[in-house]
Design a protein around this motif. Structure first.
Motif, PDB file in Angstrom:
ATOM      1  N   VAL A  33       0.859  -1.183   0.000  1.00  0.00           N
ATOM      2  CA  VAL A  33       0.000   0.000   0.000  1.00  0.00           C
ATOM      3  C   VAL A  33       0.895   1.232   0.000  1.00  0.00           C
ATOM      4  CG1 VAL A  33      -1.979  -1.070   1.162  1.00  0.00           C
ATOM      5  CG2 VAL A  33      -0.202   0.016   2.527  1.00  0.00           C
ATOM      6  N   PHE A  34       0.307   2.369  -0.310  1.00  0.00           N
ATOM      7  CA  PHE A  34       1.026   3.631  -0.359  1.00  0.00           C
ATOM      8  C   PHE A  34       0.340   4.601   0.588  1.00  0.00           C
ATOM      9  CE2 PHE A  34       1.568   1.342  -4.253  1.00  0.00           C
ATOM     10  CZ  PHE A  34       2.936   1.370  -4.436  1.00  0.00           C
ATOM     11  N   VAL A  35       1.121   5.199   1.506  1.00  0.00           N
ATOM     12  CA  VAL A  35       0.583   6.065   2.542  1.00  0.00           C
ATOM     13  C   VAL A  35       1.064   7.487   2.293  1.00  0.00           C
ATOM     14  CG1 VAL A  35       0.344   6.412   5.022  1.00  0.00           C
ATOM     15  CG2 VAL A  35       0.741   4.115   4.134  1.00  0.00           C
ATOM     16  N   THR A  36       0.134   8.437   2.254  1.00  0.00           N
ATOM     17  CA  THR A  36       0.490   9.845   2.083  1.00  0.00           C
ATOM     18  C   THR A  36       0.815  10.450   3.444  1.00  0.00           C
ATOM     19  OG1 THR A  36      -1.832  10.491   2.188  1.00  0.00           O
ATOM     20  CG2 THR A  36      -0.893  10.115  -0.001  1.00  0.00           C
ATOM     21  N   SER A  37       1.370  11.641   3.444  1.00  0.00           N
ATOM     22  CA  SER A  37       1.826  12.271   4.683  1.00  0.00           C
ATOM     23  C   SER A  37       0.687  12.587   5.645  1.00  0.00           C
ATOM     24  CB  SER A  37       2.594  13.551   4.359  1.00  0.00           C
ATOM     25  OG  SER A  37       1.754  14.472   3.690  1.00  0.00           O
ATOM     26  N   ASP A  38      -0.556  12.617   5.162  1.00  0.00           N
ATOM     27  CA  ASP A  38      -1.684  12.877   6.062  1.00  0.00           C
ATOM     28  C   ASP A  38      -2.309  11.593   6.604  1.00  0.00           C
ATOM     29  OD1 ASP A  38      -2.858  12.034   3.703  1.00  0.00           O
ATOM     30  OD2 ASP A  38      -4.478  13.508   3.756  1.00  0.00           O
ATOM     31  N   GLY A  39      -1.703  10.442   6.287  1.00  0.00           N
ATOM     32  CA  GLY A  39      -2.165   9.181   6.845  1.00  0.00           C
ATOM     33  C   GLY A  39      -3.171   8.427   6.001  1.00  0.00           C
ATOM     34  N   GLN A  40      -3.486   8.933   4.832  1.00  0.00           N
ATOM     35  CA  GLN A  40      -4.406   8.219   3.948  1.00  0.00           C
ATOM     36  C   GLN A  40      -3.662   7.065   3.277  1.00  0.00           C
ATOM     37  OE1 GLN A  40      -7.745   8.843   3.340  1.00  0.00           O
ATOM     38  NE2 GLN A  40      -7.570  10.230   5.081  1.00  0.00           N
ATOM     39  N   VAL A  41      -4.337   5.919   3.164  1.00  0.00           N
ATOM     40  CA  VAL A  41      -3.717   4.721   2.615  1.00  0.00           C
ATOM     41  C   VAL A  41      -4.403   4.355   1.307  1.00  0.00           C
ATOM     42  CG1 VAL A  41      -3.126   2.311   3.067  1.00  0.00           C
ATOM     43  CG2 VAL A  41      -3.225   3.940   4.955  1.00  0.00           C
ATOM     44  N   PHE A  42      -3.585   4.050   0.283  1.00  0.00           N
ATOM     45  CA  PHE A  42      -4.102   3.718  -1.037  1.00  0.00           C
ATOM     46  C   PHE A  42      -3.447   2.441  -1.544  1.00  0.00           C
ATOM     47  CE2 PHE A  42      -4.329   8.290  -0.546  1.00  0.00           C
ATOM     48  CZ  PHE A  42      -5.606   8.580  -0.986  1.00  0.00           C
ATOM     49  N   PRO A  43      -4.210   1.581  -2.217  1.00  0.00           N
ATOM     50  CA  PRO A  43      -3.608   0.368  -2.782  1.00  0.00           C
ATOM     51  C   PRO A  43      -2.828   0.647  -4.072  1.00  0.00           C
ATOM     52  CG  PRO A  43      -5.967   0.374  -3.176  1.00  0.00           C
ATOM     53  CD  PRO A  43      -5.662   1.560  -2.304  1.00  0.00           C
ATOM     54  N   LEU A  44      -3.112   1.762  -4.744  1.00  0.00           N
ATOM     55  CA  LEU A  44      -2.426   2.123  -5.987  1.00  0.00           C
ATOM     56  C   LEU A  44      -1.583   3.385  -5.794  1.00  0.00           C
ATOM     57  CD1 LEU A  44      -5.347   1.622  -8.520  1.00  0.00           C
ATOM     58  CD2 LEU A  44      -3.494   0.040  -8.003  1.00  0.00           C
ATOM     59  N   GLN A  51      -0.510   9.469  -5.361  1.00  0.00           N
ATOM     60  CA  GLN A  51       0.100  10.646  -5.973  1.00  0.00           C
ATOM     61  C   GLN A  51      -0.944  11.712  -6.264  1.00  0.00           C
ATOM     62  OE1 GLN A  51       2.026   8.658  -9.251  1.00  0.00           O
ATOM     63  NE2 GLN A  51       4.037   8.745  -8.253  1.00  0.00           N
ATOM     64  N   ASN A  52      -2.097  11.302  -6.765  1.00  0.00           N
ATOM     65  CA  ASN A  52      -3.164  12.269  -7.040  1.00  0.00           C
ATOM     66  C   ASN A  52      -3.640  12.934  -5.758  1.00  0.00           C
ATOM     67  OD1 ASN A  52      -3.151  11.814  -9.799  1.00  0.00           O
ATOM     68  ND2 ASN A  52      -4.732  10.230  -9.695  1.00  0.00           N
ATOM     69  N   HIS A  53      -3.748  12.168  -4.679  1.00  0.00           N
ATOM     70  CA  HIS A  53      -4.172  12.743  -3.402  1.00  0.00           C
ATOM     71  C   HIS A  53      -3.107  13.688  -2.850  1.00  0.00           C
ATOM     72  CE1 HIS A  53      -6.134  13.047   0.488  1.00  0.00           C
ATOM     73  NE2 HIS A  53      -4.984  12.738   1.058  1.00  0.00           N
ATOM     74  N   ALA A  54      -1.833  13.327  -3.012  1.00  0.00           N
ATOM     75  CA  ALA A  54      -0.735  14.120  -2.453  1.00  0.00           C
ATOM     76  C   ALA A  54      -0.563  15.460  -3.151  1.00  0.00           C
ATOM     77  CB  ALA A  54       0.563  13.326  -2.527  1.00  0.00           C
ATOM     78  N   THR A  55      -1.109  15.627  -4.349  1.00  0.00           N
ATOM     79  CA  THR A  55      -0.958  16.909  -5.041  1.00  0.00           C
ATOM     80  C   THR A  55      -1.615  18.050  -4.278  1.00  0.00           C
ATOM     81  OG1 THR A  55      -2.925  16.495  -6.385  1.00  0.00           O
ATOM     82  CG2 THR A  55      -0.796  15.872  -7.337  1.00  0.00           C
ATOM     83  N   ALA A  56      -2.599  17.750  -3.467  1.00  0.00           N
ATOM     84  CA  ALA A  56      -3.296  18.780  -2.701  1.00  0.00           C
ATOM     85  C   ALA A  56      -2.692  18.993  -1.314  1.00  0.00           C
ATOM     86  CB  ALA A  56      -4.770  18.415  -2.551  1.00  0.00           C
TER      87      ALA A  56
END
Length: 109
Positions: A76-87, A92-97
């Motif tokens: 899984v891939f975790v963004t700096s705000d703690g959201q977890v994504f399987p793709l 990356q799309n979430h992290a742009t914001a």
């Protein structure tokens, strides 16, 4: 002996508690009340570093591991705000914001 569901719920509860700790750690520093200090001096605001520290990485890794345990993903891939994504592309799309665009890859070990 705890059942599988109880173990999963415990992991989820731990991940939720860790997200709350991260959220509290990311709150902006408060500036002292200007009326309480000498009026001839301007209060100085300090910029906090937005880099992810070692403890934040482990919290994000734990959140990723909890999702892996619950859903059975290989990675899984975790963004700096703690959201977890399987793709990765979704992460990356979430992290742009986000201000901190770091993405951590967590794999099953």
């Amino acid at each position: 002996m705890a059942s599988k569901n109880e173990k999963k719920e415990e992991v989820i509860a731990q991940a939720t508690d860790e997200r709350q700790v991260v959220a509290q750690a990311e709150e902006p520093a408060t500036v002292p009340d200007a009326s309480a200090t000498d009026t001839s001096e301007q209060p100085v605001t300090k910029k906090r570093s937005r880099s992810v520290g070692k403890s934040s990485v482990s919290v994000l890794e734990n959140a990723g591991k909890a999702v892996i345990a619950r859903h059975g993903f290989a990675e899984v891939f975790v963004t700096s705000d703690g959201q977890v994504f399987p793709l990765r592309s979704d992460a990356q799309n979430h992290a742009t914001a986000l201000a901190d665009k770091e993405i951590i890859k967590v794999t099953r070990k």
